[in-house]
Write an enzyme that holds these catalytic residues in place. Sequence first.
Site, short mmCIF file in Angstrom:
data_model
loop_
_atom_site.label_atom_id
_atom_site.label_comp_id
_atom_site.label_asym_id
_atom_site.label_seq_id
_atom_site.Cartn_x
_atom_site.Cartn_y
_atom_site.Cartn_z
N ARG A 14 0.92 -1.27 0.00
CA ARG A 14 -0.10 0.01 0.04
C ARG A 14 0.87 1.32 0.08
O ARG A 14 1.02 1.80 -0.96
CB ARG A 14 -0.94 0.02 1.31
CG ARG A 14 -2.09 1.05 1.11
CD ARG A 14 -1.75 2.18 1.53
NE ARG A 14 -1.36 2.51 2.98
CZ ARG A 14 -0.76 3.51 3.39
NH1 ARG A 14 -0.66 4.73 2.83
NH2 ARG A 14 -0.49 3.61 4.66
N ASP A 15 1.43 1.41 0.95
CA ASP A 15 2.43 2.84 1.33
C ASP A 15 3.51 2.80 0.15
O ASP A 15 3.81 3.80 -0.32
CB ASP A 15 3.03 3.27 2.62
CG ASP A 15 3.03 4.30 2.97
OD1 ASP A 15 3.35 5.09 2.20
OD2 ASP A 15 2.90 4.65 4.28
N HIS A 206 3.83 4.39 13.10
CA HIS A 206 4.24 4.43 11.55
C HIS A 206 4.89 5.46 11.08
O HIS A 206 4.54 6.80 11.06
CB HIS A 206 2.99 4.42 11.01
CG HIS A 206 2.75 4.52 9.37
ND1 HIS A 206 2.23 3.70 8.46
CD2 HIS A 206 3.41 5.45 8.38
CE1 HIS A 206 2.52 4.03 7.09
NE2 HIS A 206 3.01 5.13 7.32
N HIS A 208 8.18 7.40 8.98
CA HIS A 208 8.93 7.56 7.71
C HIS A 208 10.40 7.97 7.99
O HIS A 208 10.65 8.81 9.24
CB HIS A 208 8.34 8.41 6.70
CG HIS A 208 7.00 7.90 6.07
ND1 HIS A 208 6.83 7.56 4.89
CD2 HIS A 208 5.90 7.57 6.56
CE1 HIS A 208 5.92 6.97 4.62
NE2 HIS A 208 4.96 7.09 5.49
N CYS A 239 3.47 9.56 0.66
CA CYS A 239 2.20 10.05 0.27
C CYS A 239 2.30 10.98 -0.81
O CYS A 239 2.93 11.93 -0.99
CB CYS A 239 1.67 10.51 1.79
SG CYS A 239 -0.10 11.48 0.99
N ASN A 248 8.99 4.92 3.94
CA ASN A 248 8.83 4.41 5.40
C ASN A 248 10.22 4.08 5.87
O ASN A 248 11.08 3.87 5.10
CB ASN A 248 7.94 3.33 5.29
CG ASN A 248 6.43 3.33 4.98
OD1 ASN A 248 6.32 3.88 3.49
ND2 ASN A 248 5.61 3.48 5.81
N1 COA Z 1 -13.35 3.54 -4.74
C1 COA Z 1 -13.64 3.87 -6.00
N2 COA Z 1 -14.06 4.94 -6.58
C2 COA Z 1 -14.21 6.13 -5.81
C3 COA Z 1 -14.26 5.83 -4.41
C4 COA Z 1 -13.63 4.72 -3.76
N3 COA Z 1 -13.70 4.51 -2.36
N4 COA Z 1 -14.53 7.13 -3.74
C5 COA Z 1 -14.74 7.98 -4.74
N5 COA Z 1 -14.71 7.41 -5.98
C6 COA Z 1 -14.83 7.84 -7.22
C7 COA Z 1 -16.42 8.54 -7.32
O1 COA Z 1 -17.14 7.59 -7.90
C8 COA Z 1 -16.10 9.48 -8.28
O2 COA Z 1 -15.69 8.91 -9.69
P1 COA Z 1 -16.28 9.70 -10.94
O3 COA Z 1 -15.75 11.24 -11.14
O4 COA Z 1 -16.14 8.67 -12.18
O5 COA Z 1 -17.81 9.97 -10.73
C9 COA Z 1 -14.63 10.09 -7.92
O6 COA Z 1 -13.82 9.03 -7.31
C10 COA Z 1 -14.88 11.25 -7.06
O7 COA Z 1 -15.56 11.02 -6.22
P2 COA Z 1 -15.95 11.96 -4.89
O8 COA Z 1 -16.75 11.28 -3.91
O9 COA Z 1 -16.55 13.46 -5.22
O10 COA Z 1 -14.51 12.14 -4.07
P3 COA Z 1 -13.52 13.43 -4.19
O11 COA Z 1 -13.06 13.69 -5.42
O12 COA Z 1 -13.94 14.32 -3.29
O13 COA Z 1 -12.44 12.52 -3.51
C11 COA Z 1 -11.61 10.60 -2.16
C12 COA Z 1 -12.37 12.02 -2.16
C13 COA Z 1 -11.47 10.35 -0.73
C14 COA Z 1 -12.55 9.39 -2.86
C15 COA Z 1 -10.18 10.89 -2.84
O14 COA Z 1 -9.82 11.98 -2.32
C16 COA Z 1 -9.35 9.68 -2.56
O15 COA Z 1 -9.84 8.66 -2.69
N6 COA Z 1 -8.32 9.89 -1.60
C17 COA Z 1 -7.30 8.81 -1.12
C18 COA Z 1 -5.85 9.56 -0.88
C19 COA Z 1 -4.86 8.44 -0.55
O16 COA Z 1 -5.25 7.35 -0.54
N7 COA Z 1 -3.78 8.99 0.08
C20 COA Z 1 -2.79 8.16 0.40
C21 COA Z 1 -3.03 7.61 2.07
S1 COA Z 1 -2.29 8.35 3.15
ZN ZN Z 2 3.24 6.42 5.42
#
Ligand code: COA
Ligand code: ZN
Length: 312
Positions: A14-15, A206, A208, A239, A248
Amino acid sequence: MENKNVKVTEVGPRDGFQSEKTILKTEDKVEIINNLISAGFPRIEVSSFVSPKAIPQLADASTILENVKKDKNTTLAALVPNARGAFRAAEAKIDEIVVFLSASESHNKKNVNRSVQESLLEFRKIVKIAEDNNIPIQGDIATAFGCPFEGNVSPKRLGEISKEYKIMGFKGVTLGDTTGMATPTVVTEAVNSIRDMVPDFEITLHFHNTRGIGLANVMTGLNLGIINYESCFGGMGGCPFAPNATGNICSEDLIYLLHEMGIETGINLDKLITIAKKVEKLVGHKLPGQVMKAGPRLLSYSMNDVPTAVGA
Ligand code: COA
Ligand code: ZN
């Protein structure tokens, strides 16, 4: 250090992979995870059920879970940011959901596009889905030891968020050092604050290695009696939504340190070094891990392999 057993979670799939530009093949990820399971990790973060637009590398989370060889001794966990992700994780039969928010508003906005309060409200929906499917939840706090946009994070804030986590029934809290801002002093204050405000809540660290003191922070954690740590093969990771985020703490280096101190992890260091080398080949660039290059300290060499320093 009284504890002679430490639980190490491998977060590499993942990370480690999340900020790799080249998309790796799902079958290669599955093989790495299977190897990690057979190396003896009690817990592995296998992927994230986040938006594939945010993290394209982890779009194959469900397929990974369909194909890995599960083992009763290894918990497979994955990050979930919202209800949509929780449904996907439940359908994929994940062992444990990891929800995450940042201690600082600005990094939470960058990472999940919402306020911390909105994240906490979303977690309530995730709790419902997890309960319906009998899945335990772990709560991560990113930027726990400092935020690249806002600076210091107050230890009290970590206690307040941990309290919310405990009320929601989470297993414990993981303090994430997203951009390597932890120091022994900051770690001590954070752990003490959570222990004061939320007694009997399990803490995982956790770190880094962004500023080179990741293992010094582990030593601080051990002295505080913390027995749960997260690390990544080869020391890769970071990230994509934080400036200058780097790897990490390295799993091989951590396991080596713990074993040399007489602390058991149940993890086979030789197998882990082989995995780190395999990952290095897969991603096609050098990884910062040290023990994967030097080997264990009693690795012995033939004298014929090294020239003798002669004067002339
Ligand atoms: N799985 C799959 N697709 C997802 C989803 C999920 N959990 N959550 C949202 N989506 C899709 C939506 O269906 C939408 O798709 P579309 O544009 O085709 O309609 C799109 O993503 C945007 O959805 P929305 O609810 O408006 O979310 P957002 O744009 O405000 O983003 C998150 C919010 C949380 C979904 C996004 O910022 C994210 O996934 N962040 C993770 C960051 C991460 O992993 N960082 C590293 C770890 S520290
Ligand atoms: Zn991390």
